[in-house]
Design a protein around this motif. Sequence first.
Motif, PDB file in Angstrom:
ATOM      1  N   PRO A 104       0.802  -1.233   0.000  1.00  0.00           N
ATOM      2  CA  PRO A 104       0.000   0.000   0.000  1.00  0.00           C
ATOM      3  C   PRO A 104       0.832   1.279   0.000  1.00  0.00           C
ATOM      4  O   PRO A 104       0.293   2.357  -0.215  1.00  0.00           O
ATOM      5  CB  PRO A 104      -0.838  -0.112   1.266  1.00  0.00           C
ATOM      6  N   ALA A 105       2.159   1.180   0.207  1.00  0.00           N
ATOM      7  CA  ALA A 105       3.024   2.360   0.149  1.00  0.00           C
ATOM      8  C   ALA A 105       3.502   2.652  -1.273  1.00  0.00           C
ATOM      9  O   ALA A 105       4.213   3.622  -1.496  1.00  0.00           O
ATOM     10  CB  ALA A 105       4.229   2.179   1.071  1.00  0.00           C
ATOM     11  N   VAL A 106       3.078   1.806  -2.226  1.00  0.00           N
ATOM     12  CA  VAL A 106       3.466   1.978  -3.628  1.00  0.00           C
ATOM     13  C   VAL A 106       2.224   2.371  -4.426  1.00  0.00           C
ATOM     14  O   VAL A 106       1.229   1.645  -4.438  1.00  0.00           O
ATOM     15  CB  VAL A 106       4.089   0.689  -4.211  1.00  0.00           C
ATOM     16  N   GLY A 107       2.293   3.530  -5.071  1.00  0.00           N
ATOM     17  CA  GLY A 107       1.187   3.974  -5.908  1.00  0.00           C
ATOM     18  C   GLY A 107       1.274   3.361  -7.287  1.00  0.00           C
ATOM     19  O   GLY A 107       2.284   2.762  -7.668  1.00  0.00           O
ATOM     20  N   SER A 108       0.216   3.525  -8.041  1.00  0.00           N
ATOM     21  CA  SER A 108       0.165   3.006  -9.404  1.00  0.00           C
ATOM     22  C   SER A 108      -0.174   4.139 -10.362  1.00  0.00           C
ATOM     23  O   SER A 108      -1.254   4.724 -10.284  1.00  0.00           O
ATOM     24  CB  SER A 108      -0.892   1.897  -9.503  1.00  0.00           C
TER      25      SER A 108
END
Length: 161
Positions: A84-88
Amino acid sequence: MSAPSPAPAYEIRVAEDPADREACFAVRKDVFVAEQNVPEDIEYDAYDADAVHVLAVREDGAPLGTGRLLHGAAGAAKNGDGDPAVGSLGRLAVTAAARGMGVGAALVRAVEAAARARGLTAVDLHAQTHALGFYERLGYRAYGPEFPDAGIPHRAMRRAL
């Protein structure tokens, strides 16, 4: 000594009002549906409602490009490892008339700024394989195998923020 380069004849902003969001969707329709033959029913999805959309507009207000950031659970669902700490970053599209003006790179940087503002540590994306060099120049690195998306070859890429 060279003259300073002129400021770009466009601005990038977060698409917060309904007219800006509609402009984002219009650019996507022009680029993905009309140019690349992506079926319209898969171009727009449930992620659009909560995504951060960015919009490039010409001085006269004409839309030039768009992109979106998925974050939180939506970003985790789309990135390579469910973090969840990585955006897309996705749905990056620049109109044919605006290509070569730096709009795409400016949109990527705007999405990254939105990710940083939300405390994200990295951004993932699924790049069409012909665009790998563009993203590599912006600091993204490909990982994993090539895969089809809407019938177009893609690779996953990531950049730490």
